[in-house]
Scaffold this active site. Structure first.
Site, PDB file in Angstrom:
ATOM      1  N   TYR A   1      27.140 -27.479  -5.183  1.00 27.10           N
ATOM      2  CA  TYR A   1      27.896 -27.629  -6.426  1.00 27.10           C
ATOM      3  C   TYR A   1      29.333 -27.170  -6.210  1.00 27.10           C
ATOM      4  CZ  TYR A   1      23.445 -28.230  -8.857  1.00 27.10           C
ATOM      5  OH  TYR A   1      22.235 -28.690  -9.258  1.00 27.10           O
TER       6      TYR A   1
ATOM      7  N   ASP B   1      16.274   2.927   2.861  1.00 24.80           N
ATOM      8  CA  ASP B   1      17.710   2.773   3.095  1.00 24.80           C
ATOM      9  C   ASP B   1      18.425   2.079   1.926  1.00 24.80           C
ATOM     10  OD1 ASP B   1      19.933   3.388   4.540  1.00 24.80           O
ATOM     11  OD2 ASP B   1      19.667   1.875   6.102  1.00 24.80           O
TER      12      ASP B   1
ATOM     13  N   SER C   1      20.414 -17.762   4.656  1.00 24.90           N
ATOM     14  CA  SER C   1      20.099 -16.729   3.658  1.00 24.90           C
ATOM     15  C   SER C   1      20.764 -15.409   4.013  1.00 24.90           C
ATOM     16  CB  SER C   1      18.589 -16.468   3.631  1.00 24.90           C
ATOM     17  OG  SER C   1      17.928 -17.475   2.951  1.00 24.90           O
TER      18      SER C   1
ATOM     19  N   ASP D   1      10.120  -5.539 -14.037  1.00 22.19           N
ATOM     20  CA  ASP D   1       9.868  -5.063 -12.671  1.00 22.19           C
ATOM     21  C   ASP D   1      10.125  -6.194 -11.670  1.00 22.19           C
ATOM     22  OD1 ASP D   1       9.064  -3.803 -10.400  1.00 22.19           O
ATOM     23  OD2 ASP D   1       6.919  -4.172 -10.749  1.00 22.19           O
TER      24      ASP D   1
ATOM     25  N   HIS E   1      12.281 -10.900   1.686  1.00 21.06           N
ATOM     26  CA  HIS E   1      13.527 -11.666   1.786  1.00 21.06           C
ATOM     27  C   HIS E   1      14.652 -11.074   0.927  1.00 21.06           C
ATOM     28  CE1 HIS E   1      16.201 -15.206   1.192  1.00 21.06           C
ATOM     29  NE2 HIS E   1      15.893 -15.432   2.462  1.00 21.06           N
TER      30      HIS E   1
ATOM     31  N   ASP F   1      31.898 -24.016   2.344  1.00 19.29           N
ATOM     32  CA  ASP F   1      33.237 -23.495   2.076  1.00 19.29           C
ATOM     33  C   ASP F   1      33.700 -22.490   3.117  1.00 19.29           C
ATOM     34  OD1 ASP F   1      33.890 -24.668  -0.608  1.00 19.29           O
ATOM     35  OD2 ASP F   1      31.987 -23.712  -1.090  1.00 19.29           O
TER      36      ASP F   1
ATOM     37  N   VAL G   1      30.341 -23.406  -6.565  1.00 13.70           N
ATOM     38  CA  VAL G   1      29.562 -22.428  -5.808  1.00 13.70           C
ATOM     39  C   VAL G   1      30.170 -22.335  -4.408  1.00 13.70           C
ATOM     40  CG1 VAL G   1      27.295 -21.936  -4.817  1.00 13.70           C
ATOM     41  CG2 VAL G   1      27.469 -22.953  -7.092  1.00 13.70           C
TER      42      VAL G   1
ATOM     43  N   ASN H   1      18.978 -24.508   5.835  1.00  9.68           N
ATOM     44  CA  ASN H   1      18.582 -24.307   7.229  1.00  9.68           C
ATOM     45  C   ASN H   1      17.993 -25.553   7.878  1.00  9.68           C
ATOM     46  OD1 ASN H   1      19.258 -21.558   6.858  1.00  9.68           O
ATOM     47  ND2 ASN H   1      17.227 -21.144   6.016  1.00  9.68           N
TER      48      ASN H   1
ATOM     49  N   ASP I   1      16.591 -13.866  -6.033  1.00 10.80           N
ATOM     50  CA  ASP I   1      15.818 -13.994  -4.795  1.00 10.80           C
ATOM     51  C   ASP I   1      14.341 -13.663  -5.044  1.00 10.80           C
ATOM     52  OD1 ASP I   1      15.171 -13.638  -1.849  1.00 10.80           O
ATOM     53  OD2 ASP I   1      17.331 -13.952  -1.742  1.00 10.80           O
TER      54      ASP I   1
ATOM     55  N   ASP J   1      25.420   5.781  10.135  1.00 10.71           N
ATOM     56  CA  ASP J   1      24.065   5.222  10.193  1.00 10.71           C
ATOM     57  C   ASP J   1      23.701   4.940  11.657  1.00 10.71           C
ATOM     58  OD1 ASP J   1      23.750   4.001   7.037  1.00 10.71           O
ATOM     59  OD2 ASP J   1      25.743   4.426   7.816  1.00 10.71           O
TER      60      ASP J   1
END
Lengths: 75, 589
Positions: free
Chosen positions: B281, B152, B340, B170, B177, B307, B284, B269, B144, B112
């Protein structure tokens, strides 16, 4: 729960970008459903809205303030 | 009878695979040849030879570098044909070796064109991980703003998702994002276009919960998590968060986790001391963001709930993927920053780890955490366990589970499949040795069909020790050193009795079930070494079985029917022993 927050509008470059309202005390709110006239960088505003605890966002910069109405503060 | 046919087919298949394996030497690329003249050949003679080559083949051999003079190392341009011709010529006597000047390549570098701009993928040490897996067979749900199939992502595989914002199937992105996040996880790679993604052979499941404004409700997100878990997602990425703790969402996460789904979320953020929910949590994996210099990104949350850390970018360098331009909806390559962007790095690597065979979410987290690049001082928990390390994680995931693929790799890496051993291996009869090793593995494989147990290094070492030993060592002669230690190390357990003495007849004490019985008796109580004993019993069974057919000479028993019967009986005893020892395991489990 309706609140009124006064502060400066800022554009935050996180992901595709988001609009923030930063108070004089330094607290940052993420503006939800902010109309175009509100979204002007460095604009001093008073926003009336609701803090949505049940909403999550990709910006994750602070409490989500759903805008009900706003006024520009002359500073 | 059916089993016998099946077994014969397996043996035949493996045999063919081995005989057809060309070895690394035939796969490498080269466009020049190395000539290393013997040190005792005078310089004048070398010059003569070089001139002769130049005259005959119209190529000028050159010293490899200015440092090659004393070693007499010359290179000349040439292909396989020239290599063969030179090897056959009289030069062979005057050189230490004539060999291809292989071109070594640095791991797997995708084609690439903008891969060079992806500092973030080098930061997580990704290329070597691709040697083992690219995430094939794993599904990553991206909860999301949806995913648009930008150019791509054309070759990336998608599975059906859902749109919880407008309720429909859909799940197209209208912000950019989710598409960007999906790109980090599985951008089409090696497609001569754009940029690369981490687990680019994995499937993407687009789940839209965030609307055009970038927000979504906890209720939708909780349902999305359950949707992903119910539709065979293996990993969930949530590059989203908020302040509110929700029981509904926690339950959804526990539900997914119990179904074996690894759940990953961005830390947030706000540069705040505590991750946002859902990252916070306990079940997670919360991900904080790194800048290009491996420091904490200025916006990244830290502390409770973090973590692990991964590249999220900063003004100094962002994360580049193919996505859509928010107002125009047109495809574009855009640099984003945020936690993110960090979370999907972990989601991509989690997909690689899962694809490498680790299925339980707790195990995946353990592998991710154990393989990190640790940060020496991190009093505020900016980085969790440390910096994400893709290659480390995949190698750790591969360790301790030996598949046939690993076995062949092991055999190859140890030189067993190098053609030199086949050609120059006069000291040991290699096909025989390989039959023993492979036979041992087949026995282990058969046994596993009845009593599932994990492949482990101890089992593999046992099989090798029992069947063939490190037989290539037998061919090593070091000037002035006694050779018998090499013979001993190069021998299997049944051959130990005659290896030191250097005879070919098997010693009946060693070439029997005796040593495996003692090993099993001694090691049965040990959780790992027990498998060495089981492996050695299987290996010995294979070795004795092969010897019974091919070379049944046993000291004191001759090389006739008696010796054969002795060997076959002991082979069966060994297999029965391994069977009993692993049967005990099943009952205990």
């Amino acid at each position: 729960m309706s609140v009124t927050v006064t502060g400066t509008v800022e554009h935050r470059e996180l992901g595709p970008g988001t609009w923030a309202l930063v108070t004089e005390q330094g607290e940052t709110y993420e503006l939800k459903d902010a109309p175009q006239q509100l979204c002007q960088p460095q604009q001093q505003v008073r926003v009336e809205g609701e803090v949505r605890e049940d909403v999550m966002t990709f910006a994750m910069i602070g409490p989500v303030l759903e805008v009900k109405s706003f006024s520009i503060v002359n500073g | 009878m059916r089993k016998l046919v099946l077994l014969s087919l397996v043996v035949l298949g493996l045999g063919l695979a081995l005989f057809n394996f060309k070895g690394l030497a035939n796969q490498g690329e080269f466009d020049s040849i190395v000539l290393d003249f013997r040190e005792d050949i005078p310089a004048a003679e070398i010059s003569e030879e070089l001139e002769a080559i130049a005259g005959q083949y119209n190529i000028e051999p050159r010293l490899n570098s200015e440092f090659s003079t004393s070693d007499h190392v010359y290179t000349l341009r040439g292909d396989r044909q020239l290599l063969r011709a030179l090897k056959k010529s009289g030069l062979k006597q005057e050189t230490e070796f004539i060999e291809p000047n292989y071109i070594y390549q640095q791991f797997e570098v995708p084609n690439d064109p903008d891969y060079a701009k992806q500092w973030n993928l080098r930061s997580i040490n990704l290329e070597q991980a691709w040697d083992d897996t690219k995430g094939s067979g794993i599904t990553v749900a991206v909860i999301d703003t949806g995913i648009t199939q930008v150019p791509d992502l054309k070759q990336t595989k998608f599975v059906k998702g859902y749109n919880f914002v407008n309720d429909g199937i859909d799940a197209t992105d209208d912000v950019g994002h989710g598409t960007h996040v999906a790109g980090t996880i599985a951008q089409s790679t090696n497609n001569n276009y754009g940029v690369a993604g981490i687990a680019y052979e994995a499937n993407l499941m687009p789940i839209k919960v965030l609307g055009a404004g970038g927000g979504g409700t906890v209720a939708d997100i909780a349902e999305a998590i359950r949707f992903a878990a119910n539709h065979d997602a293996d990993v969930i990425n949530m590059s989203l968060g908020g302040a509110g703790e929700s029981k509904l969402m926690k339950e959804a996460i526990d539900y997914a986790n119990n179904k074996g789904v690894v759940v990953i979320a961005a830390a947030g953020n706000a540069n705040r001391n505590a991750a946002a929910y859902p990252a916070r949590y306990p079940r997670v994996i919360g991900v904080s963001a790194l800048d290009p210099a491996d420091g904490k990104a200025p916006y990244s949350n830290f502390g409770a709930g973090v973590d692990i850390s991964a590249p999220g970018g900063s003004q100094a360098g962002k994360i580049l993927q193919n996505t859509i331009n928010s107002p125009t909806k047109q495809p574009t390559f855009a640099g984003y920053q945020g936690t993110s962007m960090a979370a999907p790095h972990v989601a991509g690597v989690a997909a690689l780890v899962k694809s490498a065979g680790i299925s339980e979410p707790e195990e995946v987290l353990k592998v991710l955490k154990q393989s990190v690049r640790k940060v020496a001082e991190d009093p505020l928990n900016h980085f969790g366990a440390g910096h994400l390390n893709a290659t480390g994680a995949v190698k750790l995931a591969m360790r301790g589970q030996i598949s046939f693929r690993d076995f062949f790799r092991w055999v190859r890496d140890n030189g067993y499949l190098n053609p030199r051993f086949w050609i120059d291996g006069g000291v040991v009869t290699l096909p025989l040795k390989l039959a023993m090793v492979v036979g041992g593995y087949i026995l282990a494989w058969l046994l596993r069909n009845y009593f599932p147990f994990g492949w482990s290094w101890s089992l593999a070492s046992g099989v090798i020790a029992g069947s063939s030993g490190l037989f290539f060592l037998r061919g090593i002669y070091i000037f002035d050193l006694p050779q018998w230690p090499f013979r001993a190390m190069g021998s299997s357990i049944p051959e130990l009795g005659n290896a030191v003495a250097g005879t070919t007849s098997l010693n009946p004490i060693f070439a029997s079930a005796l040593i495996p019985i003692v090993l099993v008796a001694l090691l049965l109580g040990h959780p790992q070494w027990k498998w060495f004993a089981v492996g050695s019993a299987l290996g010995v069974a294979a070795c004795l079985g092969v010897n019974a057919v091919v070379s049944p000479a046993v000291s004191g028993l001759g090389s006739g029917a008696v010796a054969r019967l002795f060997l076959v009986t002991n082979a069966f005893l060994c297999f029965g022993l391994a069977y009993l020892a692993s049967k005990g395991e099943k009952q205990a489990a």
